[in-house]
Design a protein around this motif. Structure first.
Motif, short mmCIF file in Angstrom:
data_model
loop_
_atom_site.label_atom_id
_atom_site.label_comp_id
_atom_site.label_asym_id
_atom_site.label_seq_id
_atom_site.Cartn_x
_atom_site.Cartn_y
_atom_site.Cartn_z
N ALA A 240 0.84 -1.19 0.00
CA ALA A 240 0.00 0.00 0.00
C ALA A 240 0.87 1.25 0.00
N ALA A 241 0.50 2.22 -0.81
CA ALA A 241 1.11 3.54 -0.79
C ALA A 241 0.15 4.45 -0.05
N VAL A 242 0.59 5.01 1.07
CA VAL A 242 -0.31 5.72 1.98
C VAL A 242 0.35 6.99 2.52
N PRO A 243 -0.43 7.89 3.14
CA PRO A 243 0.17 9.03 3.82
C PRO A 243 1.12 8.56 4.92
N ARG A 244 2.16 9.32 5.16
CA ARG A 244 3.25 8.89 6.04
C ARG A 244 2.78 8.51 7.45
N HIS A 245 1.80 9.21 8.01
CA HIS A 245 1.44 8.94 9.40
C HIS A 245 0.72 7.60 9.56
N PHE A 246 0.29 6.97 8.47
CA PHE A 246 -0.34 5.65 8.58
C PHE A 246 0.64 4.60 9.10
N ARG A 247 1.94 4.82 8.87
CA ARG A 247 2.92 3.79 9.26
C ARG A 247 2.97 3.61 10.78
N HIS A 248 2.56 4.63 11.54
CA HIS A 248 2.60 4.53 13.00
C HIS A 248 1.42 3.73 13.55
N LYS A 249 0.47 3.36 12.70
CA LYS A 249 -0.69 2.62 13.16
C LYS A 249 -0.44 1.11 13.20
N ARG A 250 0.64 0.64 12.59
CA ARG A 250 0.93 -0.79 12.57
C ARG A 250 2.45 -0.97 12.52
N ASP A 251 3.06 -1.10 13.71
CA ASP A 251 4.52 -1.20 13.79
C ASP A 251 5.07 -2.47 13.16
N SER A 252 4.21 -3.47 12.98
CA SER A 252 4.68 -4.74 12.43
C SER A 252 4.96 -4.67 10.93
N LEU A 253 4.55 -3.61 10.25
CA LEU A 253 4.75 -3.48 8.81
C LEU A 253 6.06 -2.76 8.50
N HIS A 254 6.65 -3.08 7.37
CA HIS A 254 7.84 -2.38 6.90
C HIS A 254 7.39 -1.12 6.15
N ALA A 255 8.05 -0.01 6.44
CA ALA A 255 7.74 1.27 5.79
C ALA A 255 8.96 1.76 5.03
N ALA A 256 8.72 2.26 3.82
CA ALA A 256 9.81 2.80 3.00
C ALA A 256 9.33 4.08 2.34
N SER A 257 10.20 5.07 2.28
CA SER A 257 9.86 6.32 1.60
C SER A 257 9.96 6.12 0.10
N LEU A 258 9.22 6.96 -0.63
CA LEU A 258 9.22 6.90 -2.09
C LEU A 258 9.87 8.17 -2.61
N ALA A 259 11.07 8.02 -3.16
CA ALA A 259 11.95 9.16 -3.40
C ALA A 259 11.49 10.07 -4.53
N ASP A 260 10.71 9.58 -5.48
CA ASP A 260 10.40 10.40 -6.65
C ASP A 260 8.98 10.95 -6.66
N THR A 261 8.38 11.11 -5.47
CA THR A 261 7.01 11.59 -5.41
C THR A 261 6.89 13.01 -4.88
N GLY A 262 7.99 13.64 -4.53
CA GLY A 262 7.91 14.97 -3.95
C GLY A 262 7.62 14.89 -2.46
N LYS A 263 7.55 16.03 -1.82
CA LYS A 263 7.38 16.07 -0.37
C LYS A 263 5.95 16.31 0.07
N ALA A 264 5.04 16.58 -0.85
CA ALA A 264 3.68 16.94 -0.45
C ALA A 264 2.66 16.25 -1.35
N VAL A 265 2.73 14.92 -1.40
CA VAL A 265 1.79 14.18 -2.23
C VAL A 265 0.38 14.26 -1.66
#
Length: 294
Positions: A240-265
């Protein structure tokens, strides 16, 4: 045409049932039926198709419903404006919200609002951003908190709340979890995605990002809530590609930034009608939000 006739008509249109509408309005069913017949005579058109189990709107009824809701909203706004001049905020605050919008804690904000304005009845509806924008523009909602999905118009304005970059979530044993902390949209071209239905703001923002990068993606699993999305990703059924704060809702998942999407998707906003049409209750809520954000 009397105002109560429009109120009765809208209630029946919402409930699709005369008995339930009469109970909600606390009037007799015969009185409600007489009110609708009087309105139909005045307009010289049938408004409902009646059956033994339910009623449905005719084409004339659907046209009237739009105008009736607008008229009743304007009447409520007039009452509330007079009360506001007298120093009292009362009436109804009809609020819409998408799930997990950044920049506002909806429950906490409404609790603080109720404490300060106990005479205001609060109504909350959770929905996708497209539907919320339409309801604010049409006067069915006083305001909404949502991901930006459309440009401002004569009937709708937006107040920025927060911006977030795009984050990829996947199962910790997924091959992408070993690909490093930064990925590109091109790295995801062959993946199966979990995402929201197209009416939700995050889905539309993600679709636009992939389209701009000319990367096709497959969304095989569509959901209407954040926790279902996270559950499916946790079971390894997709990424899933999601807003950054979603990653804090499930610590068991791996989160990676997406470098070519800009800072304000993802941009979250408060959607409101034009200033002259904004209700006193909505202005009071926004004032409280602005104070809390400072």
């Amino acid at each position: 045409m009397e105002l109560r006739h429009l109120q009765h008509f809208v209630a029946v249109a919402e409930d699709r049932h005369f008995t339930r509408a009469a109970e909600r309005l606390m009037v007799s069913q015969s009185g409600l039926s007489a009110s609708i017949r009087a309105l139909e005579r005045d307009l010289r058109a049938p408004l409902f198709v009646r059956s033994t189990r339910r009623v449905t709107l005719t084409e004339a009824g659907r046209a009237l419903l739009v105008e009736a809701e607008r008229i009743l909203a304007q009447v409520r706004a007039a009452h509330e404006a007079v009360a506001a001049v007298q120093g009292v905020v009362r009436g109804t605050l009809s609020l819409g919200a998408e799930q997990c919008v950044a920049g506002v804690h909806v429950a906490g904000l409404l609790a603080a609002f109720r404490q300060r304005h106990p005479e205001v009845e609060i109504r909350l509806r959770q929905e996708g951003g497209l539907a919320l924008a339409e309801d604010v523009a049409a006067g069915r909602l006083d305001l909404a908190f949502a991901y930006r999905t459309r440009a401002d118009s004569d009937q709708l304005r937006s107040v920025p709340l927060a911006t977030e970059p795009m984050t990829l979530l996947c199962h910790p044993e997924h091959p992408l979890a070993a690909a490093g902390p930064d990925l590109t949209l091109g790295d995801l071209a062959e993946e199966v995605f979990v995402d929201f239905h197209p009416g939700w703001g995050p889905r539309r923002a993600t679709d636009e990002a992939f389209a701009s990068a000319c990367v096709l993606r497959t969304v095989s699993l569509e959901v209407n809530d954040v926790h279902s999305l996270l559950d499916l990703v946790e079971e390894g059924l997709g990424v899933a590609a999601v807003p950054r704060h979603f990653r804090h809702k499930r610590d068991s998942l791996h989160a990676a930034s997406l470098a070519d999407t800009g800072k304000a998707v993802y941009e979250t906003v408060a959607l409101l009608p034009p200033p002259h049409a904004t209700s006193p209750a909505a202005r009071a809520l926004m004032k409280l939000l602005e104070r809390d954000r400072r």
